[in-house]
Design an enzyme around this catalytic site. Structure first.
Site, mmCIF file in Angstrom:
data_model
loop_
_atom_site.group_PDB
_atom_site.id
_atom_site.type_symbol
_atom_site.label_atom_id
_atom_site.label_comp_id
_atom_site.label_asym_id
_atom_site.label_seq_id
_atom_site.Cartn_x
_atom_site.Cartn_y
_atom_site.Cartn_z
ATOM 1 N N ARG A 90 3.733 -0.148 -4.989
ATOM 2 C CA ARG A 90 3.527 -0.719 -3.657
ATOM 3 C C ARG A 90 2.208 -1.494 -3.533
ATOM 4 O O ARG A 90 1.967 -2.165 -2.536
ATOM 5 C CB ARG A 90 3.539 0.398 -2.604
ATOM 6 C CG ARG A 90 4.823 1.192 -2.562
ATOM 7 C CD ARG A 90 4.763 2.254 -1.495
ATOM 8 N NE ARG A 90 4.597 1.665 -0.184
ATOM 9 C CZ ARG A 90 5.579 1.198 0.561
ATOM 10 N NH1 ARG A 90 6.807 1.244 0.121
ATOM 11 N NH2 ARG A 90 5.341 0.678 1.744
ATOM 12 N N GLU B 53 6.412 -14.478 -12.137
ATOM 13 C CA GLU B 53 5.932 -13.181 -11.645
ATOM 14 C C GLU B 53 5.210 -12.378 -12.715
ATOM 15 O O GLU B 53 4.173 -11.783 -12.444
ATOM 16 C CB GLU B 53 7.118 -12.332 -11.151
ATOM 17 C CG GLU B 53 7.641 -12.712 -9.796
ATOM 18 C CD GLU B 53 8.807 -11.835 -9.387
ATOM 19 O OE1 GLU B 53 8.834 -11.375 -8.239
ATOM 20 O OE2 GLU B 53 9.729 -11.611 -10.206
ATOM 21 N N ASN C 293 -1.268 2.107 5.751
ATOM 22 C CA ASN C 293 -0.479 1.019 5.159
ATOM 23 C C ASN C 293 -0.019 0.134 6.310
ATOM 24 O O ASN C 293 0.672 0.606 7.199
ATOM 25 C CB ASN C 293 0.729 1.642 4.420
ATOM 26 C CG ASN C 293 1.813 0.630 4.075
ATOM 27 O OD1 ASN C 293 2.973 0.994 3.958
ATOM 28 N ND2 ASN C 293 1.475 -0.604 3.900
ATOM 29 N N GLY C 294 -0.458 -1.120 6.303
ATOM 30 C CA GLY C 294 -0.058 -2.019 7.393
ATOM 31 C C GLY C 294 -1.228 -2.887 7.799
ATOM 32 O O GLY C 294 -2.215 -3.002 7.066
ATOM 33 N N TRP D 106 -2.898 -2.628 -1.612
ATOM 34 C CA TRP D 106 -2.626 -4.052 -1.836
ATOM 35 C C TRP D 106 -3.386 -4.752 -0.722
ATOM 36 O O TRP D 106 -3.009 -4.665 0.447
ATOM 37 C CB TRP D 106 -1.124 -4.315 -1.749
ATOM 38 C CG TRP D 106 -0.735 -5.713 -2.096
ATOM 39 C CD1 TRP D 106 -0.476 -6.198 -3.344
ATOM 40 C CD2 TRP D 106 -0.532 -6.805 -1.189
ATOM 41 N NE1 TRP D 106 -0.136 -7.527 -3.258
ATOM 42 C CE2 TRP D 106 -0.163 -7.923 -1.959
ATOM 43 C CE3 TRP D 106 -0.636 -6.949 0.196
ATOM 44 C CZ2 TRP D 106 0.103 -9.164 -1.395
ATOM 45 C CZ3 TRP D 106 -0.357 -8.189 0.759
ATOM 46 C CH2 TRP D 106 -0.003 -9.280 -0.039
ATOM 47 N N CYS E 76 0.852 -1.174 0.000
ATOM 48 C CA CYS E 76 0.000 0.000 0.000
ATOM 49 C C CYS E 76 0.896 1.235 0.000
ATOM 50 O O CYS E 76 1.943 1.260 0.633
ATOM 51 C CB CYS E 76 -0.941 0.107 1.201
ATOM 52 S SG CYS E 76 -2.079 -1.247 1.366
ATOM 53 N N GLU F 12 15.967 -17.903 -9.856
ATOM 54 C CA GLU F 12 15.583 -16.515 -10.130
ATOM 55 C C GLU F 12 14.934 -16.387 -11.515
ATOM 56 O O GLU F 12 13.953 -15.664 -11.684
ATOM 57 C CB GLU F 12 16.830 -15.622 -9.986
ATOM 58 C CG GLU F 12 16.656 -14.153 -10.362
ATOM 59 C CD GLU F 12 15.622 -13.406 -9.539
ATOM 60 O OE1 GLU F 12 15.112 -13.934 -8.536
ATOM 61 O OE2 GLU F 12 15.292 -12.270 -9.926
ATOM 62 N N LYS G 58 5.775 -4.446 -4.661
ATOM 63 C CA LYS G 58 7.226 -4.271 -4.630
ATOM 64 C C LYS G 58 7.763 -4.340 -3.219
ATOM 65 O O LYS G 58 8.854 -4.822 -2.970
ATOM 66 C CB LYS G 58 7.552 -2.906 -5.245
ATOM 67 C CG LYS G 58 9.017 -2.599 -5.345
ATOM 68 C CD LYS G 58 9.541 -3.000 -6.689
ATOM 69 C CE LYS G 58 11.043 -3.004 -6.753
ATOM 70 N NZ LYS G 58 11.535 -4.210 -7.423
HETATM 71 C C1 G6P Z 1 8.448 -8.709 -3.044
HETATM 72 C C2 G6P Z 1 8.938 -8.216 -4.388
HETATM 73 C C3 G6P Z 1 10.165 -9.020 -4.816
HETATM 74 C C4 G6P Z 1 11.237 -8.932 -3.759
HETATM 75 C C5 G6P Z 1 10.713 -9.380 -2.388
HETATM 76 C C6 G6P Z 1 11.708 -9.042 -1.279
HETATM 77 O O1 G6P Z 1 7.935 -9.975 -3.174
HETATM 78 O O2 G6P Z 1 7.920 -8.339 -5.357
HETATM 79 O O3 G6P Z 1 10.675 -8.489 -6.033
HETATM 80 O O4 G6P Z 1 12.323 -9.730 -4.126
HETATM 81 O O5 G6P Z 1 9.496 -8.691 -2.074
HETATM 82 O O6 G6P Z 1 11.811 -7.649 -1.203
HETATM 83 P P1 G6P Z 1 13.046 -6.874 -0.645
HETATM 84 O O7 G6P Z 1 12.698 -5.431 -0.816
HETATM 85 O O8 G6P Z 1 13.192 -7.255 0.799
HETATM 86 O O9 G6P Z 1 14.250 -7.267 -1.431
#
Ligand code: G6P
Length: 615
Positions: free
Chosen positions: A27, A495, A101-102, A75, A2, A488, A610
């Site tokens: 977000r 994704e 947000n939370g 979200w 969010c 990956e 994200k």
């Molecule tokens: C979400 C994002 C991913 C990311 C993961 C960890 O799932 O969509 O792209 O790898 O969070 O996020 P961070 O900011 O901790 O790397």
């Protein structure tokens, strides 16, 4: 997840809040809403869908004048994405309006209590409970909004970044944070509120990042006062100068942020080692490591915690640390680590990897490790993020803002930082010779140029994407340093194109996935010359004899895999532990092109966000 935005000052709030929401859409993007006070009344609109849908709705629905406003891009956590559950939420009287947000974890008992006291609820959200709790406190205790927010928050369990205002007192916005980020942009008699600084970059470079457990009453013509929520003590506001610029958060001629970020990798990797790797002098200088080198040298083991793509970078790092520095490494999903009573002691070093620096599970793992006495080191991309502040020391990746939800440049720059750390540690521990150290530095310095070379395969990759875009499943195989790259690659495809994909260690394929192989199944095999080449070639033969389709990621000039594979994509040669920085590139491009060909929303894939600030 969010995104929240707010404005109070002398300008029209509407365009500021709306543009801010667009920048924060990474977000969360399942619904959006906005509330503005236009001098007479509170105007609002909210809708399921994206900020663009909100904008359309607003054009026809409300006049948008007013110099105070808040907005939200969601979200969903509590309640399905629909208009009613979208933020902002209002108190029963209609006076108070909030964005959040939370998650308020104890919202159910609070809601029951409020229902018993006569409150009613329109939505299924925890946020509507919170705004009514604030209203209830305000009325019961006969206190101002700031105090009511403080008392109410002290009754909640959970995480929040909130902004709330009272339509009867439209000269102040009360903000607070615990576990979710909140930045305040400080202008001339105006303030901006946002989950990160991107919504107000063109207005001010001065920002205050609230710390966990802090709140502020933001008033025009007044200095900001920050207080601790739990004991009311005052905190000196620390105004930080932002280094980010607008260009960095715009698409710059690319169709998607993801593609822009893929192409930024040569520069991003350079930025990561710039000033840290002094190749001519044969030195690595990293204050975060050098100041704590004893901790690393004496570490019984290194624990790495992360989520998603960052977890994959951690797996690559495991191979690199063990190879170079000969230190045992364990890599954990932060979400598992935090809930399984892990054995940690003060001789452990924990490295937390996070692009956003806000991931709730990673943050919780850090807190746990700190409680148990471990030294905690952060590898983050977002400067000033919560994780970068919570850790004992750290190193930024300096990749610049990453907006595309599917992480690309964050991954390669994380590997770059972790490689620098492993090299420095290996040298200090005497595990590698000076000449090897120098050679490795030289080779790392050459990587950005080699990434550029790898990017030249874009057209070939687009053609391959066209052949396999309708695949239902896809397998990714790699060995050693490239096993995490296979994971990956599969994650990237899942994704953004929603094609089921799995990454496997190439040799492990025969213990299960081989059963899936038929002429319909594309198998992406990372088969670089350095890295168990012959073994991987045998794995390819096993797939071919079962009619699987092979897309080989090979070293320039390769012969054997070329003879066997249906398609090959070449990457330049390099030393084995640096190959992930090159083999990743074609996998990013492959998933990108498949998603584009399938007409998917590349930068905002469904259900993802994200920055995941909920457990
Ligand atoms: C979400 C994002 C991913 C990311 C993961 C960890 O799932 O969509 O792209 O790898 O969070 O996020 P961070 O900011 O901790 O790397």
């Amino acid at each position: 997840m969010c995104g929240i935005v707010g404005y109070i000052g002398h300008r029209d709030a509407y365009p500021i809040v709306l543009n801010g929401l667009k920048r924060l859409e990474y977000r969360g993007y399942d619904s959006a809403g906005i509330a503005l006070y236009d001098g007479n009344e509170l105007k609002f609109s909210k809708t399921k869908g994206k900020v663009a849908d909100l904008e359309k709705k607003l054009e026809s629905q409300i006049s948008t004048n007013g110099t105070i406003g808040i907005g939200h891009t969601r979200w969903a956590t509590h309640g399905v994405p629909n208009d009613v559950n979208s933020h902002p939420h209002f108190s029963n009287s209609g006076d108070l309006v909030i964005i959040h947000n939370g998650i308020i974890e104890n919202y159910e008992p609070l809601r029951q209590e409020l229902i018993n006291r006569g409150y009613t609820f329109q939505s299924d959200t925890d946020t509507e409970v919170l705004v009514n709790l604030i209203e209830d406190v305000k009325k019961k205790e006969k206190v101002k909004l700031g105090k009511a927010v403080q008392i109410a928050l002290n009754q909640t369990i959970g995480a929040y970044a909130i902004a709330v205002f009272d339509k009867n007192k439209p000269n102040e916005i009360v903000v607070a944070r615990l576990g979710s980020p909140l930045a305040i942009g400080v202008g001339e008699n105006e303030f901006f509120i946002a989950s990160d600084a991107s919504p107000f970059l063109e207005f001010t470079k001065d920002a205050i990042y609230l710390e966990d457990g802090e709140m502020a009453v933001v008033r025009t013509h007044k200095k900001i006062k920050i207080r601790k929520i739990h004991d009311d003590s005052l905190v000196d506001p620390y105004v930080q100068e932002l280094q980010m610029n607008l260009e960095q958060i715009e698409k710059g001629g690319y169709d998607h942020f993801m593609l822009k970020e893929i192409y930024e990798q040569p520069e991003a990797i350079k930025d990561t080692f710039r000033g840290r790797m002094l190749v001519d002098q044969g030195l690595i200088k990293m204050a975060g490591i050098d100041d704590h080198i004893d901790k690393f040298i004496n570490a019984r083991r290194i624990l790495i915690v992360a989520c998603g793509t960052s977890w994959h970078a951690g797996l690559v790092a495991e191979y690199i640390f063990e190879e170079l520095a000969r230190v045992p490494v364990e890599v954990e999903y932060a979400s598992e680590f935090r809930y399984r009573n892990p054995v940690i002691d003060k001789d452990d070093v924990l490295i937390a990897i996070s692009q956003s620096g806000e991931t709730a599970d990673t943050m919780a793992a850090i807190k746990l490790a700190k409680e148990k006495g471990a030294f905690v080191f952060g590898v983050c991309n977002v400067v000033g993020s919560s994780i970068s502040r919570e850790t004992h020391a750290g190193a930024y990746t300096h990749a610049g803002p990453e907006i595309g939800v599917a992480s690309t440049k964050a991954f390669t720059t994380q590997i770059t930082v972790l490689t620098l750390i492993a090299l420095q540690l290996a040298k200090k521990k005497g595990k590698i010779s000076t000449s090897d150290f120098h050679n490795y530095l030289r080779e790392l310095e050459a990587i950005p140029q080699k990434v550029e070379k790898a990017l030249e395969s874009n057209d070939i990759i687009e053609q391959i994407a066209d052949v396999y875009k309708n695949a239902k499943n896809c397998l990714y195989l790699g060995r050693g340093f490239n096993f995490p790259v296979a994971l990956e690659g599969a994650l990237k495809l899942k994704e953004i194109s929603y094609i089921h994909a799995e990454g496997y260690p190439a040799a492990e394929m025969k213990h299960g996935p081989i059963a899936l192989i038929d002429e319909e199944m594309p198998v992406v095999v990372i088969a670089t010359l350095k890295g168990h080449y012959e073994k991987v070639v045998s794995n390819i033969q096993e797939i071919k004899s079962r009619s699987g389709k092979i897309i080989g990621i090979v070293t320039e000039g390769d012969v054997d895999v070329k003879n066997l594979a249906d398609h090959v994509i070449e990457v330049p040669d390099t030393i084995e532990f640096l190959t992930p920085l090159l083999t990743t590139i074609p996998l990013q491009l492959l998933s990108y092109h498949i998603a584009v060909l399938l007409d998917k929303n590349v930068d905002q894939p469904r259900n993802l966000a994200k920055s995941v600030t909920v457990e």
